[in-house]
Design a protein around this motif. Sequence first.
Motif: not given
Length: 161
Positions: A36-64
């Motif tokens: 959904f992100r790929k299609k939506y944000f291509e049409r609206h020329s914006t990004q929706d990516e996690h700031w912390f790419k690495c999921n190895e920090f105990r105090n950071v959770l990325n969910v989609d």
Amino acid sequence: MSHKDFDSTMEKLGWNDADGAAPNVAIISICCSPAFRKKYFERHSTQDEHWFKCNEFRNVLNVDFDDIYEEKLETEQYGTAYGISDEQAKRIIKFVKDNRDVDEWYIHCHAGKSRSVAVAAWIRNYYLRNKQDAKCFTAHGFMGENPFVYKKLDENDKDIS
């Protein structure tokens, strides 16, 4: 908070993949589901990516998951949108319980008005139920929360110790 405000805050604080965030905070980053992100944000020329790419920090959770009020929704323009799943709700609940002693919570979604507010409201109520100080604040208050997200968290809370 909105994705834009979140990224700006992380940059100002100097928190990144190399160093992580301060140990006394917890971060929940909510982005759209990948297809959904790929299609939506291509049409609206914006990004929706996690700031912390690495999921190895105990105090950071990325969910989609997408900002819908059901498990799955077919859209004409963007394809299938996926709401929060039971598994994602359980991951968030476990993460909150594992980080219940932090001083501050940073939670974002794209607009900062629906998914992140629902998670923040659930965290606030979790702290209140456990007779702890609520440590969660939102840029837009607790109005407009996604009821499906809140309900999923509430329903799955009993399964996580």
